[in-house]
Design an enzyme around this catalytic site. Structure first.
Site, PDB file in Angstrom:
ATOM      1  N   TRP A 183       0.862  -1.184   0.000  1.00 42.21           N
ATOM      2  CA  TRP A 183       0.000   0.000   0.000  1.00 42.21           C
ATOM      3  C   TRP A 183       0.898   1.233   0.000  1.00 42.21           C
ATOM      4  O   TRP A 183       1.857   1.296   0.779  1.00 42.21           O
ATOM      5  CB  TRP A 183      -0.920   0.046   1.234  1.00 42.21           C
ATOM      6  CG  TRP A 183      -1.579   1.387   1.351  1.00 42.21           C
ATOM      7  CD1 TRP A 183      -2.572   1.880   0.561  1.00 42.21           C
ATOM      8  CD2 TRP A 183      -1.223   2.444   2.257  1.00 42.21           C
ATOM      9  NE1 TRP A 183      -2.874   3.171   0.918  1.00 42.21           N
ATOM     10  CE2 TRP A 183      -2.062   3.537   1.954  1.00 42.21           C
ATOM     11  CE3 TRP A 183      -0.282   2.583   3.283  1.00 42.21           C
ATOM     12  CZ2 TRP A 183      -1.994   4.756   2.649  1.00 42.21           C
ATOM     13  CZ3 TRP A 183      -0.212   3.790   3.972  1.00 42.21           C
ATOM     14  CH2 TRP A 183      -1.064   4.856   3.665  1.00 42.21           C
ATOM     15  N   GLU A 224      -3.240  -3.036  -2.202  1.00 43.39           N
ATOM     16  CA  GLU A 224      -4.362  -2.362  -1.528  1.00 43.39           C
ATOM     17  C   GLU A 224      -4.628  -1.003  -2.159  1.00 43.39           C
ATOM     18  O   GLU A 224      -3.718  -0.222  -2.381  1.00 43.39           O
ATOM     19  CB  GLU A 224      -4.004  -2.188  -0.039  1.00 43.39           C
ATOM     20  CG  GLU A 224      -5.046  -1.438   0.762  1.00 43.39           C
ATOM     21  CD  GLU A 224      -4.656  -1.312   2.241  1.00 43.39           C
ATOM     22  OE1 GLU A 224      -3.486  -1.569   2.590  1.00 43.39           O
ATOM     23  OE2 GLU A 224      -5.533  -0.945   3.049  1.00 43.39           O
ATOM     24  N   LYS A 226      -6.898   2.794  -2.251  1.00 40.22           N
ATOM     25  CA  LYS A 226      -7.430   3.761  -1.292  1.00 40.22           C
ATOM     26  C   LYS A 226      -8.107   4.897  -2.044  1.00 40.22           C
ATOM     27  O   LYS A 226      -7.761   5.167  -3.188  1.00 40.22           O
ATOM     28  CB  LYS A 226      -6.302   4.309  -0.405  1.00 40.22           C
ATOM     29  CG  LYS A 226      -6.819   5.017   0.836  1.00 40.22           C
ATOM     30  CD  LYS A 226      -5.743   5.281   1.870  1.00 40.22           C
ATOM     31  CE  LYS A 226      -6.371   5.947   3.089  1.00 40.22           C
ATOM     32  NZ  LYS A 226      -5.394   6.251   4.127  1.00 40.22           N
ATOM     33  N   ASP A 257      -9.605  -2.720   1.618  1.00 43.16           N
ATOM     34  CA  ASP A 257      -9.730  -2.239   3.000  1.00 43.16           C
ATOM     35  C   ASP A 257     -11.082  -1.547   3.050  1.00 43.16           C
ATOM     36  O   ASP A 257     -11.334  -0.609   2.272  1.00 43.16           O
ATOM     37  CB  ASP A 257      -8.569  -1.271   3.291  1.00 43.16           C
ATOM     38  CG  ASP A 257      -8.607  -0.661   4.676  1.00 43.16           C
ATOM     39  OD1 ASP A 257      -9.685  -0.181   5.081  1.00 43.16           O
ATOM     40  OD2 ASP A 257      -7.562  -0.632   5.350  1.00 43.16           O
ATOM     41  N   HIS A 260     -11.680   2.223   2.788  1.00 38.95           N
ATOM     42  CA  HIS A 260     -11.073   2.940   1.667  1.00 38.95           C
ATOM     43  C   HIS A 260     -12.003   3.185   0.497  1.00 38.95           C
ATOM     44  O   HIS A 260     -11.576   3.228  -0.648  1.00 38.95           O
ATOM     45  CB  HIS A 260      -9.848   2.171   1.164  1.00 38.95           C
ATOM     46  CG  HIS A 260      -8.697   2.215   2.111  1.00 38.95           C
ATOM     47  ND1 HIS A 260      -7.446   1.743   1.792  1.00 38.95           N
ATOM     48  CD2 HIS A 260      -8.599   2.671   3.374  1.00 38.95           C
ATOM     49  CE1 HIS A 260      -6.635   1.903   2.814  1.00 38.95           C
ATOM     50  NE2 HIS A 260      -7.312   2.461   3.796  1.00 38.95           N
ATOM     51  N   HIS A 284      -8.660  -5.995   4.357  1.00 40.84           N
ATOM     52  CA  HIS A 284      -8.300  -5.326   5.601  1.00 40.84           C
ATOM     53  C   HIS A 284      -9.624  -5.005   6.267  1.00 40.84           C
ATOM     54  O   HIS A 284     -10.384  -4.162   5.765  1.00 40.84           O
ATOM     55  CB  HIS A 284      -7.522  -4.042   5.344  1.00 40.84           C
ATOM     56  CG  HIS A 284      -6.044  -4.243   5.304  1.00 40.84           C
ATOM     57  ND1 HIS A 284      -5.155  -3.200   5.141  1.00 40.84           N
ATOM     58  CD2 HIS A 284      -5.299  -5.366   5.437  1.00 40.84           C
ATOM     59  CE1 HIS A 284      -3.918  -3.686   5.160  1.00 40.84           C
ATOM     60  NE2 HIS A 284      -3.982  -4.997   5.326  1.00 40.84           N
ATOM     61  N   ASP A 292     -11.976   9.104   9.001  1.00 39.01           N
ATOM     62  CA  ASP A 292     -11.016   8.089   9.426  1.00 39.01           C
ATOM     63  C   ASP A 292     -11.387   6.713   8.895  1.00 39.01           C
ATOM     64  O   ASP A 292     -12.540   6.296   8.986  1.00 39.01           O
ATOM     65  CB  ASP A 292     -10.951   8.040  10.960  1.00 39.01           C
ATOM     66  CG  ASP A 292      -9.945   7.001  11.435  1.00 39.01           C
ATOM     67  OD1 ASP A 292      -8.851   6.938  10.838  1.00 39.01           O
ATOM     68  OD2 ASP A 292     -10.247   6.251  12.374  1.00 39.01           O
ATOM     69  N   ASP A 294      -9.842   3.946  10.009  1.00 40.24           N
ATOM     70  CA  ASP A 294      -9.158   2.961  10.857  1.00 40.24           C
ATOM     71  C   ASP A 294      -9.680   2.847  12.285  1.00 40.24           C
ATOM     72  O   ASP A 294      -8.907   2.636  13.210  1.00 40.24           O
ATOM     73  CB  ASP A 294      -7.650   3.284  10.883  1.00 40.24           C
ATOM     74  CG  ASP A 294      -7.051   3.238   9.495  1.00 40.24           C
ATOM     75  OD1 ASP A 294      -6.980   2.135   8.931  1.00 40.24           O
ATOM     76  OD2 ASP A 294      -6.689   4.297   8.965  1.00 40.24           O
ATOM     77  N   ASP A 324      -7.008  -4.264  10.291  1.00 45.07           N
ATOM     78  CA  ASP A 324      -6.190  -3.055  10.112  1.00 45.07           C
ATOM     79  C   ASP A 324      -6.920  -1.862  10.725  1.00 45.07           C
ATOM     80  O   ASP A 324      -7.831  -1.308  10.120  1.00 45.07           O
ATOM     81  CB  ASP A 324      -5.927  -2.797   8.617  1.00 45.07           C
ATOM     82  CG  ASP A 324      -5.124  -1.523   8.401  1.00 45.07           C
ATOM     83  OD1 ASP A 324      -4.443  -1.083   9.341  1.00 45.07           O
ATOM     84  OD2 ASP A 324      -5.178  -0.959   7.285  1.00 45.07           O
TER      85      ASP A 324
HETATM   86  C1  RNT Z   1      -3.719   2.877   5.112  1.00 44.29           C
HETATM   87  C2  RNT Z   1      -3.853   1.440   4.766  1.00 44.29           C
HETATM   88  C3  RNT Z   1      -2.717   0.553   5.212  1.00 44.29           C
HETATM   89  C4  RNT Z   1      -2.204   0.921   6.584  1.00 44.29           C
HETATM   90  C5  RNT Z   1      -1.176  -0.034   7.125  1.00 44.29           C
HETATM   91  C6  RNT Z   1      -0.502   0.499   8.344  1.00 44.29           C
HETATM   92  O1  RNT Z   1      -4.836   3.602   4.821  1.00 44.29           O
HETATM   93  O2  RNT Z   1      -5.054   0.949   5.239  1.00 44.29           O
HETATM   94  O3  RNT Z   1      -3.105  -0.760   5.141  1.00 44.29           O
HETATM   95  O4  RNT Z   1      -3.241   1.034   7.499  1.00 44.29           O
HETATM   96  O5  RNT Z   1      -0.280  -0.367   6.145  1.00 44.29           O
HETATM   97 ZN    ZN Z   2      -5.442  -1.122   5.167  1.00 48.14          ZN
END
Ligand code: RNT
Ligand code: ZN
Length: 416
Positions: A183, A224, A226, A257, A260, A284, A292, A294, A324
């Site tokens: 990523w 990955e 985003k 993810d 994302h 993820h 956010d 995460d 993640d």
């Molecule tokens: C970031 C991505 C990625 C990170 C990690 C730490 O938006 O989700 O996967 O969270 O690599």
């Molecule tokens: Zn991620």
């Protein structure tokens, strides 16, 4: 009533639906989730790199964050002890271990810098996954694999190749395949003058990394995507279309993810689309909240829906499930355990559904009945099966797991 009695009632009720709870518990016990190491120290790593960059952010200042490899490993052990089953540990390249203080730069990291992680995994009989770190580094300030400066781009290509070697080492040493996820945060805060150029450079960089020659039978490279990052709001080179097209044309594994995407886009809907075209996909699992991507995973509708898409499509061996998220505002151990257990609860819920029956209702156009049953299922005693699943795996099912976290906080974390 005892837990055993409650379980036998639940077992009978699920049996009426044609669901065998013992088989479900056994199947769930075998599902390995890749647990991210970076929840324990707010994605800092061991390079003394300073601030977290790359458009990601932890907020909060809860005491007790791990600052050394020994502390992080101790915390991971404690978290694993409260989570049923055996799980991979997912390590980032910025978590190399340098006892002499001589930190290797990202393009010079070697398997030996990760040997303590291999020892950790071997002692516990688990696998390791890996990630190149394309952030929190001076040369990442203006792009990594898309950088217009060829020297800087070459540096990051070398980093990618170094990480492939470490992934091979992980797989060979542990005996478990290693998933290596790429990523990059590269993008623009404001409107670009050139969107194609960075993407073409990204494509070339990835081709160079994958061209290093590696053992595909033991290393799964994932890519990955985003949609945006903090300070990178207008453009992300590794968008969904880019990452997916790259992965499918190069025969690597696309990684989604679920933080994302645009807020009304759901990864639960995308899983089946990708399963049509990819032998393997990766996730993820996280929770997006406004800006956010995460937040700690919870047992919410979308997490359950994603797990349903894996379970009812018989894709547990085709979907690599990784967590993640990073939250520095609550007990970090608690965050790990809540998130991991939430993924397992979602998997359990998916496994306890009479999936063939529900599908038949859809195919025979019984939509009212389908809606009715989907709603009625929510009232089934999933918690009693959960408790039994935890008990059979030697961990507590109810909230008393948190006593161990409290005690650990008082005896270990507070003294840091
Ligand atoms: C970031 C991505 C990625 C990170 C990690 C730490 O938006 O989700 O996967 O969270 O690599
Ligand atoms: Zn991620």
């Amino acid at each position: 009533m005892t837990q055993k009695e409650l379980y036998s009632i639940a077992k009978a009720r699920y049996a009426e639906l044609g669901v065998d709870t013992d088989a479900v518990i056994e199947a769930l016990s075998k599902v390995s989730i890749s647990m991210h190491c970076w929840q324990g120290d707010d994605v800092k790593g061991f390079e003394n790199a300073g601030a977290l960059t790359g458009g990601i952010q932890t907020t909060g200042n809860y005491p007790g964050a791990a600052t050394t490899p020994a502390q992080l490993m101790q915390d991971i052990d404690k978290a694993f002890s409260l989570i049923a089953g055996k799980h991979n540990l997912n390590v980032h390249a910025c978590y190399g271990i340098y006892p002499d203080g001589k930190i290797a730069d990202r393009d010079a990291i070697k398997p030996e810098h990760f040997a303590p992680w291999v020892d950790f995994a071997k002692e516990r009989g688990i696998g390791l996954d890996f990630n190149p770190t394309y952030f929190s580094h001076p040369l990442a300030a203006n792009g990594t694999l898309t950088n217009p400066n060829e020297e800087i781009r070459a540096f990051w290509i070398r980093h990618g190749i170094a990480c492939i070697r470490i992934s091979e080492y992980f797989a060979r040493e542990t005996g478990f395949p290693c998933t290596m996820n790429i990523w990059i945060p590269d993008g623009m805060k404001d409107i670009p003058a050139d969107r194609l150029g960075p993407r073409m450079r990204y494509m070339d960089s990835l081709d160079q990394i994958l061209g290093c020659g590696y053992d595909k039978s033991i290393v799964n490279v994932t890519l990955e995507s985003k949609v945006f990052g903090i300070g990178l709001e207008s453009y992300t080179a590794g968008s969904a279309e880019f990452a997916l097209s790259y992965a499918t044309t190069r025969g690597i594994v696309p990684l989604m993810d679920n933080g994302h995407y645009h807020p009304t886009e759901l990864v639960s809907d995308k899983i089946s689309a990708l399963l049509c075209f990819n032998p393997k996909i990766a996730l993820h699992v996280t929770r997006g909240v406004r800006w956010d991507s995460d937040h700690v995973v919870r047992y919410d509708d979308e997490t359950v829906e994603m797990m349903k898409e894996i379970v009812r499509n018989d894709a547990l061996d085709r979907v690599i499930i990784a967590t993640d998220y990073f939250d520095a505002s609550i007990n970090r151990l608690g965050a790990w355990v809540i998130g991991m257990r939430s993924v397992q609860k979602a998997l359990l819920t998916a496994m306890l559904a009479p999936n063939a029956k529900l599908k038949a209702m859809q195919d025979s156009l019984q939509f009212t009945e389908l809606m009715m049953l989907q709603e009625e299922l929510k009232m089934m005693p999933v918690g009693d099966v959960w408790n039994e699943f935890c008990a059979r795996n030697g961990v507590v099912g109810d909230a008393s797991w948190f006593d161990a976290v409290r005690e650990y906080e008082n005896t270990v974390l507070k003294n840091r």
